[in-house]
Enzyme design. Structure first.
Site, PDB file in Angstrom:
ATOM      1  CE  LYS A  36     -17.327   2.714   0.604  1.00  0.00           C
ATOM      2  NZ  LYS A  36     -16.340   2.128  -0.306  1.00  0.00           N
ATOM      3  NE  ARG A 129     -11.551   3.367  -5.520  1.00  0.00           N
ATOM      4  CZ  ARG A 129     -12.493   3.039  -4.646  1.00  0.00           C
ATOM      5  NH1 ARG A 129     -13.593   3.769  -4.552  1.00  0.00           N
ATOM      6  NH2 ARG A 129     -12.359   1.996  -3.850  1.00  0.00           N
TER       7      ARG A 129
HETATM    8  C1  LIG Z   1     -16.673   0.920  -0.731  1.00  0.00           C
HETATM    9  C2  LIG Z   1     -15.777  -0.175  -1.040  1.00  0.00           C
HETATM   10  C3  LIG Z   1     -16.265  -1.488  -1.056  1.00  0.00           C
HETATM   11  C4  LIG Z   1     -17.721  -1.815  -0.827  1.00  0.00           C
HETATM   12  O1  LIG Z   1     -18.445  -1.497  -1.975  1.00  0.00           O
HETATM   13  P1  LIG Z   1     -20.031  -1.768  -2.039  1.00  0.00           P
HETATM   14  O2  LIG Z   1     -20.372  -1.414  -3.432  1.00  0.00           O
HETATM   15  O3  LIG Z   1     -20.641  -0.865  -1.031  1.00  0.00           O
HETATM   16  O4  LIG Z   1     -20.231  -3.188  -1.728  1.00  0.00           O
HETATM   17  C5  LIG Z   1     -15.380  -2.508  -1.300  1.00  0.00           C
HETATM   18  N1  LIG Z   1     -14.076  -2.261  -1.529  1.00  0.00           N
HETATM   19  C6  LIG Z   1     -13.568  -1.016  -1.522  1.00  0.00           C
HETATM   20  C7  LIG Z   1     -12.124  -0.830  -1.780  1.00  0.00           C
HETATM   21  C8  LIG Z   1     -14.405   0.067  -1.287  1.00  0.00           C
HETATM   22  O5  LIG Z   1     -13.893   1.296  -1.284  1.00  0.00           O
END
Ligand SMILES: *Cc1c(COP(=O)(O)O)cnc(C)c1O
Length: 354
Positions: A36, A129
């Site tokens: 992302k 969340r």
């Molecule tokens: C952004 C995200 C991740 C990745 O998190 P990092 O801290 O960048 O490794 C994993 N799972 C979800 C649901 C996310 O939104």
């Protein structure tokens, strides 16, 4: 190429990916490479694939659509919008979910596409969340019961996400809640749940020190691969940090006072600014601003440069202690996570992938 520009070292990202994939695979953990932060940039995503991730994961279906020619499973990691169910089923193979209404919708389109769509049911173990709150066993049971009735949905796993909203860190205790829920569901329904998707880059520490329950067999890794950081934004040992740099061009250099002259109202963002009187200083303006990136996300590579602030299109620097800087030069900055994300998403910031 021109400025402002973000320069990303895809070799470092690929190397980070290789290292983490090996470590995870050695422990029987599959890696979802979270893209992302790359805003769908194909060149960087390739580095993750070459680094060996088991699947690509993104929070936006628009990005997964861009990856459609990559022959690798794709996972949507933001709880799906019901209104996008059709597109999601078409362009991804699985999603993290929490609402039965949306799962029904995914099932409907999976049936039309003649496809079995996988879901990972999210359980919230405290970060507040996404996911069903772990103590609400009744809700978890009811949801799973309904999922199991659907012909075109496979309950591929359960999962959780931490360290994102509430800042709650992953521990043996909160991850064991997930393991317990998995066992409980398997017993109750006589099913086999293949995957526990136990978290993100913030899990690497407890994975390495052996505290992460062995039943956790999937991690969704983003920032560890892209920036070499994990829990508390600290570097993950053995990985490259500073995988990206931002360059902004100097458009003005002047000697001026350090405190504005006149009656101070509010700045362009409605805040009443505060100033410390340091006398006359050498100030530089770079052609980048809050439209692109907030100044707190930038770290000057040259320690003698201090960021004073920014408005929509101007970044103001204290360059009193910098001798060789001229109009037309580019100032270099390292980026925080927020900075990387913002730079990738600004159409004014050019992207150079090396
Ligand atoms: C952004 C995200 C991740 C990745 O998190 P990092 O801290 O960048 O490794 C994993 N799972 C979800 C649901 C996310 O939104």
């Amino acid at each position: 190429m021109g400025y402002p520009m973000i320069e990303i070292d895809s070799h470092k990202i690929k190397e980070n990916t290789k290292i983490m994939v090996k470590e995870c695979h050695d422990r029987g953990i599959q890696v979802a490479g979270v893209t992302k932060i790359f805003a769908g940039n194909i060149k960087i995503v390739k580095a993750l694939i070459e680094g060996g991730v088991d699947m690509l994961a993104d929070s936006r279906i628009e990005n997964l659509i861009r990856y459609k020619n990559f022959d690798i499973p794709k996972m949507l990691i933001r709880i799906p919008m019901k209104s996008q169910a059709k597109t999601i089923v078409k362009y991804s193979d699985m999603a993290l979910v929490s609402e039965i209404e949306t799962i029904y919708e995914l099932n409907k389109y999976a049936k039309l596409e003649n496809k079995i769509y996988k879901i990972i049911l999210m359980i919230d173990v405290g970060d507040l969340r996404e996911g069903i709150f772990y103590k609400n066993r009744e809700e978890i049971l009811n949801t799973v019961e309904k999922i199991l009735e659907l012909d075109n949905i496979e309950l591929f796993g359960i999962g959780t996400n931490l360290c994102c909203y509430g800042g709650v860190i992953p521990t043996k205790e909160n991850l064991l809640e997930l393991v317990n829920i998995k066992k409980y569901l398997e017993d109750k329904f006589g099913i086999n749940i293949s995957v526990i998707s136990g978290g993100n880059s913030e899990n690497i520490d407890i994975m390495r020190n052996g505290e992460m329950p062995k039943e956790i067999n999937q991690l969704r890794l983003g920032v560890a691969l892209s920036m070499g950081i994990g829990l508390f934004d600290k570097p993950v040992e053995g990985l490259y940090t500073n995988t990206a740099k931002l360059y902004a061009e100097v458009v003005e250099i002047k000697f001026k006072p350090s405190v504005p002259i006149g009656i101070i109202g509010v700045d362009a963002f409605g805040r009443k600014p505060q100033f410390e009187d340091k006398g006359i200083m050498k100030r530089a303006i770079c052609a980048i601003g809050k439209q692109d990136i907030f100044p707190e996300f930038l770290i000057p590579c040259n320690e003698n440069i201090k960021i004073l602030g920014a408005s929509s299109d101007h970044l103001i620097l204290d360059v009193t202690n910098v001798e060789k800087l001229r109009v037309g030069d580019a100032v270099e900055f390292y980026l925080t996570y927020g900075g990387f994300l913002a730079a990738m998403n600004s159409k004014y910031v050019k992207k150079k992938i090396i």
